[in-house]
Write a protein that holds these residues in place. Structure first.
Motif, PDB file in Angstrom:
ATOM      1  N   ALA A 117      11.442  25.630  -9.804  1.00  0.00           N
ATOM      2  CA  ALA A 117      10.522  25.584 -10.936  1.00  0.00           C
ATOM      3  C   ALA A 117      11.264  26.100 -12.156  1.00  0.00           C
ATOM      4  CB  ALA A 117       9.275  26.414 -10.672  1.00  0.00           C
ATOM      5  N   VAL A 118      11.789  25.179 -12.957  1.00  0.00           N
ATOM      6  CA  VAL A 118      12.570  25.534 -14.149  1.00  0.00           C
ATOM      7  C   VAL A 118      11.753  25.173 -15.383  1.00  0.00           C
ATOM      8  CG1 VAL A 118      14.705  25.143 -15.425  1.00  0.00           C
ATOM      9  CG2 VAL A 118      14.723  25.136 -12.915  1.00  0.00           C
ATOM     10  N   LEU A 119      11.484  26.179 -16.196  1.00  0.00           N
ATOM     11  CA  LEU A 119      10.693  26.001 -17.410  1.00  0.00           C
ATOM     12  C   LEU A 119      11.545  26.367 -18.616  1.00  0.00           C
ATOM     13  CD1 LEU A 119       7.935  25.470 -18.804  1.00  0.00           C
ATOM     14  CD2 LEU A 119       7.417  27.906 -18.450  1.00  0.00           C
ATOM     15  N   ASP A 120      11.852  25.366 -19.439  1.00  0.00           N
ATOM     16  CA  ASP A 120      12.695  25.585 -20.612  1.00  0.00           C
ATOM     17  C   ASP A 120      13.984  26.322 -20.251  1.00  0.00           C
ATOM     18  OD1 ASP A 120      10.749  24.342 -22.104  1.00  0.00           O
ATOM     19  OD2 ASP A 120       9.796  26.207 -22.712  1.00  0.00           O
ATOM     20  N   GLY A 121      14.581  25.920 -19.138  1.00  0.00           N
ATOM     21  CA  GLY A 121      15.847  26.485 -18.705  1.00  0.00           C
ATOM     22  C   GLY A 121      15.748  27.774 -17.922  1.00  0.00           C
ATOM     23  N   ALA A 122      14.561  28.339 -17.785  1.00  0.00           N
ATOM     24  CA  ALA A 122      14.378  29.604 -17.068  1.00  0.00           C
ATOM     25  C   ALA A 122      13.794  29.343 -15.678  1.00  0.00           C
ATOM     26  CB  ALA A 122      13.456  30.534 -17.853  1.00  0.00           C
ATOM     27  N   ASP A 123      14.284  30.092 -14.692  1.00  0.00           N
ATOM     28  CA  ASP A 123      13.811  29.964 -13.315  1.00  0.00           C
ATOM     29  C   ASP A 123      12.521  30.753 -13.153  1.00  0.00           C
ATOM     30  OD1 ASP A 123      13.427  29.747 -10.613  1.00  0.00           O
ATOM     31  OD2 ASP A 123      15.067  31.083 -10.053  1.00  0.00           O
ATOM     32  N   LEU A 124      11.388  30.056 -13.007  1.00  0.00           N
ATOM     33  CA  LEU A 124      10.107  30.749 -12.845  1.00  0.00           C
ATOM     34  C   LEU A 124      10.033  31.503 -11.525  1.00  0.00           C
ATOM     35  CD1 LEU A 124       7.366  28.266 -14.128  1.00  0.00           C
ATOM     36  CD2 LEU A 124       8.368  30.210 -15.315  1.00  0.00           C
ATOM     37  N   GLY A 128       7.547  16.968 -20.019  1.00  0.00           N
ATOM     38  CA  GLY A 128       8.276  17.327 -21.226  1.00  0.00           C
ATOM     39  C   GLY A 128       7.478  18.232 -22.143  1.00  0.00           C
ATOM     40  N   PRO A 129       8.147  18.885 -23.099  1.00  0.00           N
ATOM     41  CA  PRO A 129       7.445  19.755 -24.051  1.00  0.00           C
ATOM     42  C   PRO A 129       6.461  18.960 -24.898  1.00  0.00           C
ATOM     43  CG  PRO A 129       9.717  19.373 -24.748  1.00  0.00           C
ATOM     44  CD  PRO A 129       9.594  18.814 -23.359  1.00  0.00           C
ATOM     45  N   GLY A 130       5.300  19.548 -25.122  1.00  0.00           N
ATOM     46  CA  GLY A 130       4.264  18.878 -25.892  1.00  0.00           C
ATOM     47  C   GLY A 130       3.425  17.902 -25.091  1.00  0.00           C
ATOM     48  N   GLU A 131       3.764  17.706 -23.815  1.00  0.00           N
ATOM     49  CA  GLU A 131       3.017  16.770 -22.982  1.00  0.00           C
ATOM     50  C   GLU A 131       1.911  17.476 -22.203  1.00  0.00           C
ATOM     51  OE1 GLU A 131       5.575  14.494 -20.496  1.00  0.00           O
ATOM     52  OE2 GLU A 131       6.794  13.722 -22.158  1.00  0.00           O
ATOM     53  N   ALA A 151       7.299  35.120 -30.977  1.00  0.00           N
ATOM     54  CA  ALA A 151       5.956  34.663 -30.634  1.00  0.00           C
ATOM     55  C   ALA A 151       5.428  35.568 -29.558  1.00  0.00           C
ATOM     56  CB  ALA A 151       5.986  33.213 -30.157  1.00  0.00           C
ATOM     57  N   GLY A 152       4.405  36.390 -29.897  1.00  0.00           N
ATOM     58  CA  GLY A 152       3.844  37.291 -28.908  1.00  0.00           C
ATOM     59  C   GLY A 152       4.853  38.317 -28.440  1.00  0.00           C
ATOM     60  N   GLY A 153       5.802  38.712 -29.326  1.00  0.00           N
ATOM     61  CA  GLY A 153       6.744  39.749 -28.960  1.00  0.00           C
ATOM     62  C   GLY A 153       7.978  39.248 -28.231  1.00  0.00           C
ATOM     63  N   ARG A 154       8.165  37.923 -28.122  1.00  0.00           N
ATOM     64  CA  ARG A 154       9.335  37.410 -27.424  1.00  0.00           C
ATOM     65  C   ARG A 154      10.051  36.421 -28.331  1.00  0.00           C
ATOM     66  NH1 ARG A 154       8.361  32.270 -25.612  1.00  0.00           N
ATOM     67  NH2 ARG A 154       6.198  31.601 -25.669  1.00  0.00           N
ATOM     68  N   PRO A 155      11.351  36.222 -28.168  1.00  0.00           N
ATOM     69  CA  PRO A 155      12.083  35.286 -29.020  1.00  0.00           C
ATOM     70  C   PRO A 155      11.665  33.851 -28.760  1.00  0.00           C
ATOM     71  CG  PRO A 155      13.468  36.063 -27.221  1.00  0.00           C
ATOM     72  CD  PRO A 155      12.221  36.892 -27.201  1.00  0.00           C
ATOM     73  N   VAL A 156      11.673  33.053 -29.814  1.00  0.00           N
ATOM     74  CA  VAL A 156      11.350  31.641 -29.686  1.00  0.00           C
ATOM     75  C   VAL A 156      12.600  30.900 -29.231  1.00  0.00           C
ATOM     76  CG1 VAL A 156      10.605  29.565 -30.890  1.00  0.00           C
ATOM     77  CG2 VAL A 156       9.585  31.775 -31.473  1.00  0.00           C
ATOM     78  N   THR A 157      12.512  30.146 -28.156  1.00  0.00           N
ATOM     79  CA  THR A 157      13.643  29.388 -27.638  1.00  0.00           C
ATOM     80  C   THR A 157      13.310  27.908 -27.641  1.00  0.00           C
ATOM     81  OG1 THR A 157      12.817  29.645 -25.370  1.00  0.00           O
ATOM     82  CG2 THR A 157      14.377  31.283 -26.156  1.00  0.00           C
ATOM     83  N   ALA A 158      14.350  27.088 -27.558  1.00  0.00           N
ATOM     84  CA  ALA A 158      14.140  25.647 -27.500  1.00  0.00           C
ATOM     85  C   ALA A 158      13.377  25.289 -26.240  1.00  0.00           C
ATOM     86  CB  ALA A 158      15.490  24.928 -27.524  1.00  0.00           C
ATOM     87  N   PHE A 200       0.039  21.919 -29.555  1.00  0.00           N
ATOM     88  CA  PHE A 200       0.731  22.844 -28.660  1.00  0.00           C
ATOM     89  C   PHE A 200       2.127  22.322 -28.335  1.00  0.00           C
ATOM     90  CE2 PHE A 200       1.260  24.452 -24.147  1.00  0.00           C
ATOM     91  CZ  PHE A 200       1.540  25.758 -24.526  1.00  0.00           C
ATOM     92  N   ARG A 201       3.133  23.169 -28.457  1.00  0.00           N
ATOM     93  CA  ARG A 201       4.527  22.737 -28.284  1.00  0.00           C
ATOM     94  C   ARG A 201       5.018  22.875 -26.854  1.00  0.00           C
ATOM     95  NH1 ARG A 201       7.976  26.127 -30.820  1.00  0.00           N
ATOM     96  NH2 ARG A 201       6.425  27.791 -30.736  1.00  0.00           N
ATOM     97  N   GLY A 202       4.273  23.581 -26.021  1.00  0.00           N
ATOM     98  CA  GLY A 202       4.698  23.786 -24.648  1.00  0.00           C
ATOM     99  C   GLY A 202       4.204  22.691 -23.713  1.00  0.00           C
TER     100      GLY A 202
END
Length: 330
Positions: A62-69, A30-33, A2-9, A185-187
């Motif tokens: 600030a953790v977004l989908d497991g990644a540290d922003l 949560g996702p989708g909220e 998606a936009g050049g990056r892998p899709v992750t959960a 939107f899923r994010g």
């Protein structure tokens, strides 16, 4: 991809952001909220958006989908932002403004422009693809800005008062269109707004900011029914009075307005001065300042009969049966 990056959960956002003297706010979404962030001017709403996007340095978590922003630069964060003043690149066409995010992430020009055109079509401005921002109306420019934010399929969408400055009709149409896209939107979406209609129709939850802290977070109907701050009470059209650890709220329609003190022994009575009056549906909404700042809805006939104009001294009263009492912290 998606936009050049892998899709992750997607697992959502878990944050507790600190900006010295401006913000110390915890938020879990949560996702989708869609969380609508509301609060008075200076509460820290825009600071929260800027901290999440990386435009303002922040500490904490600030953790977004497991990644540290917080360990990433603004460009490295999977975040789309729509500001109230659009901030489109003036030298680029609408199409190239939307394609910019994809190209900056490594997508080739043809693929980026094709995806950008698709999003312009979704937001009903594909016929304006070759125009530059100066040639667009406010509503058109905001549609382009929304397309630019969504085209990269971000994990986090930040909307900072996206309808400010638009006329009522344009804002209403754009609200409907945006609501349709947010439903798909899923994010995570963080919507900063000062409008009750945005908060109650677009959001799945409300977060109330006061002096940089989240003081209430819950479903829109729950927050609207039991607001903990005067700002939110006014936002949803209620009066709220704090008495120690208890809050008492009541509708403007339950308020009786008179020029003399109530003859009975009503507990809930206040004297004040009319500060403003404006149509509100079939009623006239009166703003009264005194020991308490309150609002009351009266009929147009009563407004004329009592001469409820700015400067008029009035008495307000409410029956105890019309008041809802609840704990300020629960």
């Amino acid at each position: 991809m998606a936009g050049g990056r892998p899709v992750t959960a997607r697992t959502g956002l878990d944050a507790n952001l600190v900006v010295p003297d401006r913000l110390d706010a915890a938020l879990a979404v949560g996702p989708g909220e869609v969380v609508a962030v509301v609060g008075p001017n200076g509460a820290g709403k825009s600071t929260l958006v800027h901290a999440l996007s990386g435009l303002v340095p922040a500490t904490g978590r600030a953790v977004l989908d497991g990644a540290d922003l917080l360990g990433r630069t603004p460009r490295e964060r999977s975040v789309g932002v729509v500001f109230q003043d659009q901030r489109l690149f003036p030298h680029l066409s609408a199409l190239d403004n939307v394609a910019f995010g994809l190209r900056s992430r490594g997508a080739d020009n043809r693929a980026a422009r094709a995806r950008a055109r698709d999003w312009l079509e979704r937001l009903a401005v594909a016929d304006l693809a070759d125009r530059r921002p100066a040639q667009l109306s406010g509503g058109q420019a905001q549609r382009v800005a929304i397309a630019r934010a969504l085209v990269t399929d971000p994990d986090l969408l930040l909307l900072d008062e996206p309808f400010t400055g638009l006329d009522v009709g344009v804002a209403a149409m754009l609200r409907i269109e945006l609501g349709r896209h947010l439903a798909e939107f899923r994010g995570v979406t963080v919507l900063v707004t000062h409008d009750a209609l945005d908060a109650l129709t677009l959001a799945t939850s409300l977060a109330v900011l006061h002096q940089g802290r989240v003081v209430q977070h819950g479903a829109p109907d729950e927050v609207a029914a039991r607001p903990r701050t005067e700002h939110v009470a006014r936002l949803v059209g209620l009066n709220v009075i704090r008495e120690g650890d208890r809050l008492r709220s009541f509708s403007p329609a339950a308020v009786t307005v008179g020029l003399q003190a109530p003859a009975d022994s009503t507990r809930n009575r206040w004297q004040g001065v009319v500060r403003g009056a404006a149509p509100h549906g079939d009623a006239i909404r009166i703003q009264v300042s005194g020991d308490r700042d309150l609002i009351a809805d009266v009929t147009p006939a009563a407004s004329r009969e009592l001469a409820l104009v700015p400067g008029q001294q009035v008495w307000l009263s409410v029956k105890e049966t019309a008041v809802t009492t609840y704990d300020a912290t629960s």
